[in-house]
Motif scaffolding. Structure first.
Motif, mmCIF file in Angstrom:
data_model
loop_
_atom_site.group_PDB
_atom_site.id
_atom_site.type_symbol
_atom_site.label_atom_id
_atom_site.label_comp_id
_atom_site.label_asym_id
_atom_site.label_seq_id
_atom_site.Cartn_x
_atom_site.Cartn_y
_atom_site.Cartn_z
ATOM 1 N N UNK A 217 74.051 76.980 27.753
ATOM 2 C CA UNK A 217 74.303 75.825 26.887
ATOM 3 C C UNK A 217 73.243 75.614 25.814
ATOM 4 N N UNK A 218 72.370 76.571 25.645
ATOM 5 C CA UNK A 218 71.214 76.400 24.772
ATOM 6 C C UNK A 218 71.585 76.162 23.308
ATOM 7 N N UNK A 219 72.760 76.597 22.890
ATOM 8 C CA UNK A 219 73.165 76.436 21.492
ATOM 9 C C UNK A 219 74.163 75.298 21.273
ATOM 10 N N UNK A 220 74.504 74.560 22.341
ATOM 11 C CA UNK A 220 75.523 73.519 22.226
ATOM 12 C C UNK A 220 74.876 72.144 22.068
ATOM 13 N N UNK A 221 74.992 71.511 20.907
ATOM 14 C CA UNK A 221 74.321 70.225 20.670
ATOM 15 C C UNK A 221 74.884 69.069 21.476
ATOM 16 N N UNK A 250 69.695 84.572 17.106
ATOM 17 C CA UNK A 250 68.620 85.467 16.686
ATOM 18 C C UNK A 250 67.253 84.893 17.057
ATOM 19 N N UNK A 251 67.090 83.586 16.859
ATOM 20 C CA UNK A 251 65.824 82.926 17.187
ATOM 21 C C UNK A 251 65.541 83.015 18.683
ATOM 22 N N UNK A 256 62.685 85.231 23.284
ATOM 23 C CA UNK A 256 62.759 85.856 24.597
ATOM 24 C C UNK A 256 62.008 87.167 24.669
ATOM 25 N N UNK A 257 61.848 87.791 23.528
ATOM 26 C CA UNK A 257 61.148 89.078 23.479
ATOM 27 C C UNK A 257 59.656 88.911 23.205
ATOM 28 N N UNK A 258 59.313 87.987 22.290
ATOM 29 C CA UNK A 258 57.926 87.886 21.829
ATOM 30 C C UNK A 258 57.182 86.634 22.283
ATOM 31 N N UNK A 259 57.923 85.577 22.643
ATOM 32 C CA UNK A 259 57.253 84.308 22.959
ATOM 33 C C UNK A 259 58.107 83.520 23.954
ATOM 34 N N UNK A 260 58.320 84.094 25.123
ATOM 35 C CA UNK A 260 59.212 83.485 26.107
ATOM 36 C C UNK A 260 58.676 82.145 26.604
#
Length: 395
Positions: A217-221, A250-251, A256-260
């Motif tokens: 649900x991370x993208x659902x406002x 993309x963000x 998740x790859x560089x700054x989890x």
């Protein structure tokens, strides 16, 4: 390697043979094309006989006959979506005489995943046995709904909200979002007087469910985990201002790859807000909708399920952690049922890598542990489980 000499006569014979073969093939192709044109009145399009069916065989309930978005297929996150001809969630848009619908007519539609999808989406005539899957999200309820539809032809209403469950129990059309349901659900499948009412609900430990829900649900406002701004506790969504931006796929993948750590901080800022919403879900939302209090009956982790008898409905209670036994458990009440290999799994989602990295270093704060371990989910369904993470929790 020494080459054997080839005589001129043999070369000539081979050339004549190839020319004759090509000429014969061309004649056969032209003949076939002529016959096709003759059989179809000169039209280039011809329906393959194996896909045709009598339109009267295509069952469609009255409330599903409308067609509002015939070409909407982008919701379906599967490579097979490329082959869709019509909106699979609106059977009123399908060609009634095409047995492959909502796919175009082609041989593979009768096999494998294509056949399963057509079975999932095609309307079924209801019987007297009506089933509701009612639980919070991320407990594999979609797989149960799919398995019941494909294998048994039972259209299970797939509700997460008490409002939707009450609509179904009252015999009304439900407001369950079609992508959540997985197919167009007719009012004919809502509970009617004299029907056999069966409810399936499943629970899952917050320790594994909550991170899964966060990414889902991370993208659902409209969901607390998707509220803006990020990294702080928030009780509603505030649109970005002054050049600020919402997170995108993309963000999130980059974080998740560089700054989890940024994802973990955002999750934990909201975690207790979400836990509070689920802390008394069974004695609150579930009971208010169904009039069944499953908290009054002890859950035996050794049996891995329990059946609760209400005045109107029977309720089968499962735990996600016992999913390997669901085929046998549900099969006791619905012979022939088998759990399908669900596609709604984190490792198949766009956020798969970020999710893996997130879990590797996630650790809960004492206040989070306390909030999780005091929920009905943990105290009622996992307290007797020796593997429960609350058993040795220090908070």
């Amino acid at each position: 390697m020494m080459r054997l000499p080839i005589s001129g006569s043999k070369i000539s014979f081979a050339a004549v043979f190839l020319v004759s073969l090509c000429f014969s093939t061309l004649l056969m192709w032209k003949t076939t094309r002529s016959l096709d044109s003759y059989n179809t009145g000169g039209s280039k399009k011809r329906r393959r006989a194996g896909c045709s069916r009598d339109a009267a065989e295509f069952y469609i309930p009255t409330d599903l006959k409308t067609c509002k978005q015939p070409r909407k297929v982008d919701w379906f996150n599967d490579f097979l979506a490329k082959n869709l001809k019509n909106n699979p969630l609106e059977p009123g848009c399908w060609e009634a005489n095409n047995s492959c619908a909502p796919f175009p007519c082609f041989k593979l539609c009768e096999t494998g995943r294509y056949a399963e999808l057509r079975k999932i989406w095609s309307p079924e005539k209801p019987g007297k046995q009506k089933v509701l899957a009612f639980q919070y999200g991320k407990v594999a309820s979609s797989a149960i709904v799919e398995g019941m539809k494909v294998q048994l032809g039972i259209e299970v209403a797939h509700a997460h909200l008490a409002e939707h469950a009450r609509q179904w129990l009252d015999g009304k059309s439900t407001s369950i979002p079609a992508p959540q349901q997985g197919f167009a659900l007719s009012q004919e499948w809502s509970l009617k007087p004299g029907d056999d009412c069966f409810i399936i609900t499943a629970t899952r430990s917050h320790f594994s469910r909550d991170p899964s829900e966060y990414f889902e649900n991370i993208l659902y406002p409209y969901h607390p985990y998707g509220f803006h701004p990020r990294g702080i506790r928030r009780y509603n969504d505030t649109p970005p201002v002054a050049g600020d931006q919402r997170w995108t796929q993309e963000k999130i993948m980059k974080l998740g790859k560089d700054h989890v750590e940024a994802l973990q901080e955002d999750f934990q800022a909201q975690h207790e807000v979400v836990i509070q919403a689920y802390s008394k879900w069974y004695s609150g939302a579930f009971k208010s909708a169904t009039d069944v209090d499953i908290m009054q009956q002890r859950f035996d982790p050794k049996k891995k399920h329990m059946l609760v008898h209400g005045e109107r409905c029977r309720v089968l209670v499962l735990r996600f952690e016992d999913i390997g036994e669901w085929t046998n458990i549900i099969g006791q009440y619905f012979p022939g049922f088998k759990m399908p290999q669900g596609s709604n799994r984190a490792e198949l989602k766009w956020y798969a890598e970020a999710y893996r990295n997130f879990l590797k270093t996630l650790s809960y704060r004492p206040e989070e542990l306390k909030a999780m371990c005091e929920t009905e989910t943990e105290t009622h369904f996992y307290a007797e489980d020796p593997d429960s993470e609350c058993a040795d929790a220090d908070f």
